[in-house]
Design a protein around this motif. Sequence first.
Motif, short mmCIF file in Angstrom:
data_model
loop_
_atom_site.label_atom_id
_atom_site.label_comp_id
_atom_site.label_asym_id
_atom_site.label_seq_id
_atom_site.Cartn_x
_atom_site.Cartn_y
_atom_site.Cartn_z
N GLY A 99 0.20 3.99 -11.90
CA GLY A 99 -0.94 3.49 -12.65
C GLY A 99 -1.79 2.52 -11.85
O GLY A 99 -3.01 2.56 -11.92
N LEU A 100 -1.19 1.65 -11.09
CA LEU A 100 -1.89 0.65 -10.30
C LEU A 100 -1.38 0.75 -8.86
O LEU A 100 -0.18 0.60 -8.63
N ILE A 101 -2.28 1.03 -7.92
CA ILE A 101 -1.85 1.24 -6.54
C ILE A 101 -2.75 0.50 -5.56
O ILE A 101 -3.89 0.17 -5.89
N LYS A 102 -2.18 0.22 -4.39
CA LYS A 102 -2.95 -0.31 -3.27
C LYS A 102 -3.11 0.78 -2.24
O LYS A 102 -2.17 1.54 -1.98
N ILE A 103 -4.29 0.82 -1.64
CA ILE A 103 -4.58 1.79 -0.60
C ILE A 103 -5.08 1.03 0.62
O ILE A 103 -5.94 0.15 0.49
N ARG A 104 -4.55 1.36 1.79
CA ARG A 104 -5.01 0.76 3.03
C ARG A 104 -5.98 1.72 3.69
O ARG A 104 -5.65 2.88 3.93
N ALA A 105 -7.19 1.24 3.96
CA ALA A 105 -8.22 2.04 4.61
C ALA A 105 -8.36 1.57 6.05
O ALA A 105 -8.75 0.44 6.30
N LEU A 106 -8.02 2.44 6.99
CA LEU A 106 -8.10 2.10 8.40
C LEU A 106 -9.48 2.50 8.91
O LEU A 106 -9.78 3.68 9.06
N THR A 138 -9.37 12.99 3.08
CA THR A 138 -8.94 14.38 3.20
C THR A 138 -8.33 14.82 1.87
O THR A 138 -8.01 13.97 1.02
N PRO A 139 -8.13 16.11 1.67
CA PRO A 139 -7.46 16.58 0.45
C PRO A 139 -6.06 15.98 0.29
O PRO A 139 -5.61 15.75 -0.84
N ALA A 140 -5.37 15.72 1.38
CA ALA A 140 -4.04 15.13 1.30
C ALA A 140 -4.11 13.71 0.74
O ALA A 140 -3.23 13.29 -0.03
N VAL A 141 -5.16 12.96 1.10
CA VAL A 141 -5.32 11.60 0.58
C VAL A 141 -5.55 11.65 -0.92
O VAL A 141 -4.97 10.88 -1.69
N TYR A 142 -6.41 12.57 -1.38
CA TYR A 142 -6.66 12.72 -2.81
C TYR A 142 -5.38 13.09 -3.56
O TYR A 142 -5.09 12.54 -4.63
N LYS A 143 -4.62 14.00 -2.98
CA LYS A 143 -3.39 14.46 -3.62
C LYS A 143 -2.38 13.33 -3.74
O LYS A 143 -1.78 13.12 -4.81
N PRO A 197 0.83 -1.21 0.00
CA PRO A 197 0.00 0.00 0.00
C PRO A 197 0.86 1.26 0.00
O PRO A 197 1.82 1.37 0.76
N VAL A 198 0.53 2.20 -0.89
CA VAL A 198 1.29 3.45 -0.98
C VAL A 198 0.53 4.62 -0.36
O VAL A 198 1.12 5.65 -0.10
N VAL A 199 -0.77 4.46 -0.15
CA VAL A 199 -1.59 5.51 0.46
C VAL A 199 -2.37 4.86 1.59
O VAL A 199 -2.86 3.74 1.46
N ILE A 200 -2.49 5.58 2.71
CA ILE A 200 -3.25 5.08 3.85
C ILE A 200 -4.35 6.10 4.18
O ILE A 200 -4.06 7.29 4.35
N ALA A 248 -1.09 11.48 -7.20
CA ALA A 248 0.33 11.43 -7.55
C ALA A 248 0.80 9.98 -7.74
O ALA A 248 1.57 9.69 -8.66
N ALA A 249 0.32 9.08 -6.89
CA ALA A 249 0.72 7.67 -7.02
C ALA A 249 0.15 7.05 -8.28
O ALA A 249 0.82 6.26 -8.96
#
Length: 158
Positions: free
Chosen positions: A48-55, A33-38, A23-26, A42-43
Motif C-alpha cells: 500500500g505504501l512504498i518507497k522508490i529510489r530513482a537513480l 520500463t514495464p518491469a518497473v511498472y510491474k 526502497p522496494v523498487v529502483i 505488485a509492491a
Amino acid sequence: MPHIELTPAERKAHRAQAHHLEPVVIIGAGGLTPAVYKEADAALNAHGLIKIRALGEDRITRQACGEQLADELNAALVQHIGKLLILWRPKPAKARAADEDRMPGPREVKTLKYSTRGGQRPQVKVVRVLGNQRLTPGGKLKKARPPRPSSIKKNRPD
C-alpha cells in the motif's frame, strides 16, 4: 487513469508511516520500463505504501517519473525528496472463502490462583486453551468429552 489526490493531513500521515521504510523498487538508467511498472504495482498491492529510489541526476526527470508512475498505477505521489519517491494506494481487500467446517482456534486465558493465606497476591497464569478443551472453575484444563451414544432401544418408536 487519474492519480489519487491527498489532503495535506493525509499526506503528512503517509510521510510519517513511510519514514522507516526501505526502497522496494529502483528506477535505473533505463527509466520507466514495464518491469518497473510491474514491480511497483505488485509492491503497492502487497504494502500500500512504498518507497522508490530513482537513480538519475536530473531532479525534474525524477519528479516526472514519479508523477507518471502515480498516474499509470492509480496511486498518489506522497513525497519526492532527493532520489526517493513515496507512493501510496489503498490496499485491495483480500477475498476470503468462508469455511463452514472451521472450528475456533486456540485462545489464551488468564487464570488466578489465590493463596490459602490471605495477605499474598494471587498467582496469574496464562493458559492456552485449544478448541477441544475447556477451563474448569478451579482453573484446570479438561478435554471436552465427545457426546455419548444414546441407546437405540430407548429412541425406538413403539
